[in-house]
Design an enzyme around this catalytic site. Structure first.
Site, PDB file in Angstrom:
ATOM      1  N   ASN A 107     137.860  76.771 -29.398  1.00 53.84           N
ATOM      2  CA  ASN A 107     136.836  76.876 -28.350  1.00 53.84           C
ATOM      3  C   ASN A 107     137.298  76.264 -27.024  1.00 53.84           C
ATOM      4  OD1 ASN A 107     135.387  78.022 -30.358  1.00 53.84           O
ATOM      5  ND2 ASN A 107     133.941  76.331 -30.647  1.00 53.84           N
ATOM      6  N   HIS A 153     123.821 105.121  11.805  1.00 52.37           N
ATOM      7  CA  HIS A 153     123.300 106.289  11.064  1.00 52.37           C
ATOM      8  C   HIS A 153     124.345 107.411  10.975  1.00 52.37           C
ATOM      9  CE1 HIS A 153     119.295 104.438  11.814  1.00 52.37           C
ATOM     10  NE2 HIS A 153     119.793 104.213  13.012  1.00 52.37           N
ATOM     11  N   SER A 274     146.251 120.164  -3.911  1.00 54.47           N
ATOM     12  CA  SER A 274     145.400 120.901  -4.828  1.00 54.47           C
ATOM     13  C   SER A 274     146.253 121.918  -5.561  1.00 54.47           C
ATOM     14  CB  SER A 274     144.297 121.604  -4.039  1.00 54.47           C
ATOM     15  OG  SER A 274     143.789 122.688  -4.795  1.00 54.47           O
ATOM     16  N   LYS A 280     145.416 122.114   1.046  1.00 50.56           N
ATOM     17  CA  LYS A 280     144.682 120.869   0.852  1.00 50.56           C
ATOM     18  C   LYS A 280     145.570 119.630   0.776  1.00 50.56           C
ATOM     19  CE  LYS A 280     140.817 120.492  -0.859  1.00 50.56           C
ATOM     20  NZ  LYS A 280     139.435 120.345  -0.847  1.00 50.56           N
ATOM     21  N   ASN A 282     144.332 115.859  -0.273  1.00 47.37           N
ATOM     22  CA  ASN A 282     143.106 115.166  -0.678  1.00 47.37           C
ATOM     23  C   ASN A 282     143.261 113.649  -0.642  1.00 47.37           C
ATOM     24  OD1 ASN A 282     141.701 117.564  -1.122  1.00 47.37           O
ATOM     25  ND2 ASN A 282     142.522 117.738  -3.209  1.00 47.37           N
ATOM     26  N   GLU A 287     139.358 107.838  -2.622  1.00 46.29           N
ATOM     27  CA  GLU A 287     138.207 108.153  -3.483  1.00 46.29           C
ATOM     28  C   GLU A 287     138.203 107.288  -4.740  1.00 46.29           C
ATOM     29  OE1 GLU A 287     137.262 112.744  -3.154  1.00 46.29           O
ATOM     30  OE2 GLU A 287     139.405 112.368  -3.187  1.00 46.29           O
ATOM     31  N   TYR A 314     129.528  77.231 -27.953  1.00 46.68           N
ATOM     32  CA  TYR A 314     130.245  78.502 -28.068  1.00 46.68           C
ATOM     33  C   TYR A 314     129.526  79.470 -28.997  1.00 46.68           C
ATOM     34  CZ  TYR A 314     133.915  81.874 -29.165  1.00 46.68           C
ATOM     35  OH  TYR A 314     134.615  83.033 -29.339  1.00 46.68           O
ATOM     36  N   GLN A 319     133.711  85.985 -26.722  1.00 45.64           N
ATOM     37  CA  GLN A 319     135.013  86.641 -26.835  1.00 45.64           C
ATOM     38  C   GLN A 319     135.049  87.906 -25.971  1.00 45.64           C
ATOM     39  OE1 GLN A 319     137.387  86.639 -30.534  1.00 45.64           O
ATOM     40  NE2 GLN A 319     136.678  88.751 -30.767  1.00 45.64           N
ATOM     41  N   LYS A 322     136.607  88.595 -21.916  1.00 42.82           N
ATOM     42  CA  LYS A 322     137.917  88.916 -21.349  1.00 42.82           C
ATOM     43  C   LYS A 322     138.087  90.364 -20.884  1.00 42.82           C
ATOM     44  CE  LYS A 322     139.429  85.749 -24.661  1.00 42.82           C
ATOM     45  NZ  LYS A 322     138.016  85.541 -24.801  1.00 42.82           N
TER      46      LYS A 322
HETATM   47  N1  ARG Z   1     139.123  84.614 -29.889  1.00 39.82           N
HETATM   48  C1  ARG Z   1     138.099  83.689 -29.596  1.00 39.82           C
HETATM   49  C2  ARG Z   1     137.513  83.980 -28.215  1.00 39.82           C
HETATM   50  O1  ARG Z   1     138.163  84.585 -27.443  1.00 39.82           O
HETATM   51  C3  ARG Z   1     138.615  82.289 -29.625  1.00 39.82           C
HETATM   52  C4  ARG Z   1     137.582  81.268 -29.926  1.00 39.82           C
HETATM   53  C5  ARG Z   1     137.122  81.400 -31.338  1.00 39.82           C
HETATM   54  N2  ARG Z   1     136.249  80.353 -31.711  1.00 39.82           N
HETATM   55  C6  ARG Z   1     135.508  80.375 -32.801  1.00 39.82           C
HETATM   56  N3  ARG Z   1     134.722  79.371 -33.013  1.00 39.82           N
HETATM   57  N4  ARG Z   1     135.550  81.365 -33.649  1.00 39.82           N
HETATM   58  O2  ARG Z   1     136.377  83.622 -27.905  1.00 39.82           O
END
Ligand code: ARG
Length: 458
Positions: A107, A153, A274, A280, A282, A287, A314, A319, A322
């Site tokens: 954690n 505008h 195109s 064209k 583009n 975009e 936690y 998780q 990420k």
């Molecule tokens: N892979 C977990 C995460 O990214 C790591 C932490 C896991 N902790 C736990 N108490 N299972 O959050």
């Protein structure tokens, strides 16, 4: 790693839903660095022997070399980057590897790794934005005198200079940089040593690990340390705001590159053709920058909603912090690079811009201002007189300064021939010399300040 309490292993579904290694392997450098800082501290505090600490540190270097050479292996049974590294370490150095996890938990480990990763992403965003500013300032100084229509505008409003228009995006990038810089000051505290949630009974030195990892100091509450993802949301908020700016700039280029506008020719290197229409070219890159901002805002929303209902400390939901951060960071880096190239390499068609500025009665406000100044007419009345002049010019299909004096005097007798000097687009922009105005002299002043701020001149 936690088999002691369990009679049966996880089902295939459990293994799959639990595995974060497919994405958190991106944290391997941070994970190795944090483990090295941790074991160095364990050794210095006598929590593990100096010999064991050295063996573990050497083993971590060996694992890092393998990752560098061959990538990080993806074994779902090992769940995540932390267990993957620890398990490989054990294969390389034997049971002593088991001492590395003393006085820490995944954690605080993941909170530390992720902070290190996001801190780098903040630095990269800031550096990319600086490059964008350099490009903007370069083109702005080139075009401090180039006249174009300014819009409200998306209707022609008053003449402005292209340099002034580009410098507006310099200001946005400056605020974006300051948001990343402010977020960086908050991220820079080290959660390592908070352990699972409550701290540890081992005599660790959290100041030492914080310093080894370039943090300003350790965090001050263990529960907060392992459950805080503000830093990731801070990053995504700055990224989202920045992407809105990039999207608006992209939109300008898309509009300007359209044939009816014809204000800009996009660099070949950032355009596509195109498959069916040979004529064209583009603005796909622009975009996609506009599109990516939608995805980046989505990443911010995703993480905010993941976090909103979580009690301390936690929870495994975290998780999922990420993927949105990784996604946003790569989209943002690409978007900044694409717009930097676009600004640096576009060909601005300044004669078209100037002609467009002259078409839309953009100097009508100058006529009204002239009436206020020269004839001491209240602005509201001057506005009305000017409206009549625009109506007349429109009915004849000519510019304001093409109306004969007699016709202007028929609208209001107080007009005299000095008015013509106020009606050109040059006179119009030159007059707007209030602080931050579009006058070429003002634009040059701001460009110089910006060049100094960017370290391009003394
Ligand atoms: N892979 C977990 C995460 O990214 C790591 C932490 C896991 N902790 C736990 N108490 N299972 O959050």
């Amino acid at each position: 790693m936690w088999g002691g309490r369990f009679a049966a292993g996880p089902s295939a579904i459990m293994r799959e839903i639990n595995a974060s290694i497919p994405f958190d392997k991106a944290l391997w450098r941070q994970d190795i660095a944090a483990s090295k800082a941790h074991v160095g501290m364990l050794g210095a505090q006598g929590i593990v022997s100096a010999e064991d600490a050295a063996v573990i540190a050497g083993g971590l270097d060996a694992v890092a070399a393998e990752y560098e050479a061959n990538g990080v292996p993806e074994n779902w049974d090992l769940e995540d980057i932390h267990m993957t590294t620890e398990s490989r370490l054990a294969e390389l150095v034997g049971p002593v590897a088991g001492r590395l996890h003393t006085a820490r938990s995944r954690n605080d480990q993941v909170a530390t790794d992720f902070r290190l990763w996001v801190r780098d992403a903040m630095d990269q965003a800031e550096a990319g934005l600086r490059d964008l500013q350099v490009a903007l300032v370069g083109r702005a100084s080139e075009h401090a005198d180039s006249i174009m229509p300014g819009f409200t505008h998306l209707q022609t409003a008053q003449p402005v200079t292209l340099g002034h228009h580009l410098m507006a995006y310099y200001e946005m990038a400056q605020r974006d940089r300051s948001r990343f810089a402010a977020a960086r000051t908050r991220i820079n505290q080290c959660p390592l040593g908070a352990a699972a949630l409550a701290g540890t009974g081992f005599p660790i030195d959290r100041f030492r690990t914080a310093e080894a990892l370039g943090f300003e100091r350790p965090t001050d509450n263990s529960l907060d340390s392992v459950s805080d993802r503000d830093f990731a949301i801070d990053y995504l908020m700055a990224a989202a705001q920045c992407s809105l700016h990039l999207s608006r700039l992209a939109e300008e280029f898309i509009i300007w590159a359209s044939q009816p506008f014809g204000f800009v020719t996009l660099p070949d290197s950032l355009s596509t053709g195109s498959s069916i229409m040979p004529q064209k070219k583009n603005p796909d890159a622009a975009e996609l920058v506009r599109g990516h901002s939608g995805r980046i805002v989505g990443c911010l929303t995703a993480l905010m909603i993941t976090m909103k209902g979580l009690p301390l400390a936690y929870s495994k939901d975290m998780q999922d912090d990420k993927p949105p951060v990784f996604e946003a960071a790569s989209l943002l880096a690409l978007s900044i690079a694409a717009m930097t190239g676009m600004v640096a390499e576009a060909t601005f068609r300044t004669p078209r811009m100037r002609a467009a500025a002259e078409l839309g009665y953009a100097t009508a406000t100058d006529l009204a201002d002239w009436l206020v100044r020269q004839a001491n007419i209240p602005f509201r009345e001057a506005h009305h007189i000017t409206g009549s002049a625009v109506k007349l010019a429109e009915s004849r299909g000519v510019a304001l300064d093409a109306l004969p004096l007699a016709d202007l005097q028929a609208i209001d007798a107080r007009i005299d021939d000095r008015v013509y000097s106020a009606l050109s687009v040059e006179a119009s922009v030159a007059a707007r010399a209030s602080h931050g105005g579009t006058a070429p002299a003002e634009v040059r002043k701001r460009v110089t300040q910006a060049r100094i701020a960017l370290g391009l001149e003394e």
